[in-house]
Design a protein around this motif. Sequence first.
Motif, mmCIF file in Angstrom:
data_model
loop_
_atom_site.group_PDB
_atom_site.id
_atom_site.type_symbol
_atom_site.label_atom_id
_atom_site.label_comp_id
_atom_site.label_asym_id
_atom_site.label_seq_id
_atom_site.Cartn_x
_atom_site.Cartn_y
_atom_site.Cartn_z
ATOM 1 N N ARG A 379 15.394 8.118 -31.776
ATOM 2 C CA ARG A 379 16.102 9.294 -31.275
ATOM 3 C C ARG A 379 16.987 8.930 -30.077
ATOM 4 N NH1 ARG A 379 15.054 14.578 -32.013
ATOM 5 N NH2 ARG A 379 12.940 14.147 -32.791
ATOM 6 N N THR A 380 16.460 8.151 -29.150
ATOM 7 C CA THR A 380 17.235 7.768 -27.966
ATOM 8 C C THR A 380 18.426 6.896 -28.362
ATOM 9 O OG1 THR A 380 15.249 7.848 -26.615
ATOM 10 C CG2 THR A 380 17.125 6.638 -25.719
ATOM 11 N N ALA A 381 18.196 5.972 -29.299
ATOM 12 C CA ALA A 381 19.285 5.099 -29.738
ATOM 13 C C ALA A 381 20.374 5.897 -30.450
ATOM 14 C CB ALA A 381 18.741 4.004 -30.646
ATOM 15 N N ILE A 382 19.991 6.880 -31.254
ATOM 16 C CA ILE A 382 20.970 7.745 -31.920
ATOM 17 C C ILE A 382 21.776 8.526 -30.877
ATOM 18 C CG2 ILE A 382 21.215 9.808 -33.365
ATOM 19 C CD1 ILE A 382 18.780 8.755 -34.971
ATOM 20 N N GLY A 383 21.083 9.051 -29.866
ATOM 21 C CA GLY A 383 21.770 9.781 -28.804
ATOM 22 C C GLY A 383 22.736 8.894 -28.034
#
Length: 414
Positions: A379-383
């Motif tokens: 999720r953090t990498a996508i953000g």
Amino acid sequence: MRSGHRLGNRFGWLWGAYGTSALGTWLAFGAFPLIAIQVLHAGPAEVAALASAGAAVGAAVAVPLGPWVEFRRKRPVLIAMDLVRCAALLTIPAAYALGVLTFLQLLLVSIVVAAGDITFRAASGAFLKTLVPAEHLLVANARFESTAWTTTIVGPPLGGAAIGLLGPVVTVVADAVSYLLSALGIRATGGHEPRPGRQDAPRMRASDLLDGWRYILADATLRPLFFNTALFNGLVMAAEPLLAVLMLGRLGFAPWQYGLAFAAPSIGGLIGSRLARPLVTRFGQHQVLVAAGTLRAIWPVGLAFLGPGTGGLLLVIGVELGLIFCCGVFNPVYATYRLERTTTHRISRTLSAWAVTTKASTALLTGLWGVLGGLLGPRTAIGLAGVLLLATPLLLPRRAAVRLPEREPAPGRP
């Protein structure tokens, strides 16, 4: 073809060939990873290598082909690339039937297909410019774009059904046949194509390999667009595997929901491509390019807020719909802008350099984001990818392109 602009029978054959091969490609979407997993029992590292290494090495193999294509008649090159890809793909069902299929063969075929894709694109842009008057290039590119999104909608569901009934190898056969049909369609375009210049020039030098990049980087309008598209495409594609991990793993979406989340929004690309020419007619090419290029960058950051259930599924569909609609408008305008800004005798080298860079940057960023996903969580990498995408409009051209006068190169020079 009967409504709006008529671009002639030769373009019609080329358009039909493009649609046939595009449908075959989407029918076989995901076939290689499935074969690797189901037939060869490959692990995650091998599947990732198949996706990234195949594209990266294929791009490297295609580097010398751009200058080579520039000084060849384009129609025979297009036919040859279709036949090469067809032959390479047919080795897979043949090896499977004989029980000798290996992971190395899958990797080698993916390299050949990737190199063939880049070379085909390099030659097709130059060939299109000889078939269609300059004022109709946007119409032609919009038709290609609408066809691409139509096959995106139709192909994966049909391919998925075929894989479920007959296994993934059958879709590889369908893809190979589509390239054969494409070659026949391109052959049917007919007409006389003059041999490009430089017939008496010396043999290709090592410095010729960089001609496409030199031309792009020396042009004040192509240069920012080049960096914009390489970074945008790379970041969008780098987040896709992490999104699959998040949706199919932690959030518990079913495979059919994951497929629906990306197939249904493709209708936005079809609508956007149909609107590209009317929007350019009303607002101007440069204004539409910048507006669509800016708007497409704002959507992906929303995927960082993805949650479970129906609400999460609707969020993905909404984000992808907005993104794909903007891309549907942007892509044909950008393709036309690039062709108008590139002289005919440099198109193949320019498009080859562009495609090589896009594939290489996508492979690099996909690998990097895989590492970031492991360290920070998907999720953090996508953000993070979404936040970086918000900066890509800064790389869009700040002034309109000027259509260059066509001129022949001096004898013995590129």
